[in-house]
Design a protein around this motif. Sequence first.
Motif, mmCIF file in Angstrom:
data_model
loop_
_atom_site.group_PDB
_atom_site.id
_atom_site.type_symbol
_atom_site.label_atom_id
_atom_site.label_comp_id
_atom_site.label_asym_id
_atom_site.label_seq_id
_atom_site.Cartn_x
_atom_site.Cartn_y
_atom_site.Cartn_z
ATOM 1 N N UNK A 259 0.835 -1.200 0.000
ATOM 2 C CA UNK A 259 0.000 0.000 0.000
ATOM 3 C C UNK A 259 0.872 1.254 0.000
ATOM 4 N N UNK A 260 1.476 1.599 -1.150
ATOM 5 C CA UNK A 260 2.346 2.778 -1.176
ATOM 6 C C UNK A 260 1.551 4.059 -0.918
ATOM 7 N N UNK B 240 -6.438 18.213 -2.857
ATOM 8 C CA UNK B 240 -7.779 18.709 -2.573
ATOM 9 C C UNK B 240 -7.956 19.046 -1.107
ATOM 10 N N UNK B 241 -7.475 18.163 -0.243
ATOM 11 C CA UNK B 241 -7.583 18.383 1.199
ATOM 12 C C UNK B 241 -6.827 19.643 1.614
ATOM 13 N N UNK C 81 -4.054 8.657 -6.794
ATOM 14 C CA UNK C 81 -5.290 8.953 -6.051
ATOM 15 C C UNK C 81 -4.970 9.632 -4.719
ATOM 16 N N UNK C 82 -3.952 9.159 -4.008
ATOM 17 C CA UNK C 82 -3.579 9.777 -2.729
ATOM 18 C C UNK C 82 -3.091 11.211 -2.933
ATOM 19 N N UNK C 83 -2.324 11.437 -3.991
ATOM 20 C CA UNK C 83 -1.811 12.776 -4.268
ATOM 21 C C UNK C 83 -2.967 13.725 -4.567
ATOM 22 N N UNK C 84 -3.921 13.289 -5.408
ATOM 23 C CA UNK C 84 -5.086 14.131 -5.707
ATOM 24 C C UNK C 84 -5.885 14.439 -4.444
#
Length: 159
Positions: free
Chosen positions: A84-85, A97-98, A90-93
Amino acid sequence: MSKTQYTYQTFEQLFAEIDPKVANTFTVEQLEAIKSGFASRGWTRHPLDIRVSVPIPKLRFYLVLLAGLERRSQVRLRSEKSLYPFWTPANILFLIGFLIILSTSSYTIFSSVLSSLTPISSSFHPTSIPWIDDKSECEHTGRIWNNGKCWDSEHSPNF
């Protein structure tokens, strides 16, 4: 649903994924030991446990935030790091956004607090109005024409 029921269902779901040829080799004692291991892990207990379904039309989307003391071994951490890198598209986007939402709301809150702390002045200071360059237009708006400029004698610094 009790912890035991949840753990038992999780074990049953896991057991259903095992190849039947392998599953049939487990003894009753082995199965009980595995069930007991599942029950004692306390996987469902976290000091911070937020699970939210996000209502996005035509999408089934959820968000989970869990936090607590790190209890995983170094071996497991290394293994999960490769499975789970953290830096995925998706994590970067999500992080971008956050951070945009966080910075926008922080700016709004900071501006609101700062403006509430700034004293509101009731004094007025004369100032020239740069967009009015005609004496008749200046006097028509109730201001004073002096030295080729339109002056507003009731300008508030809070404007």
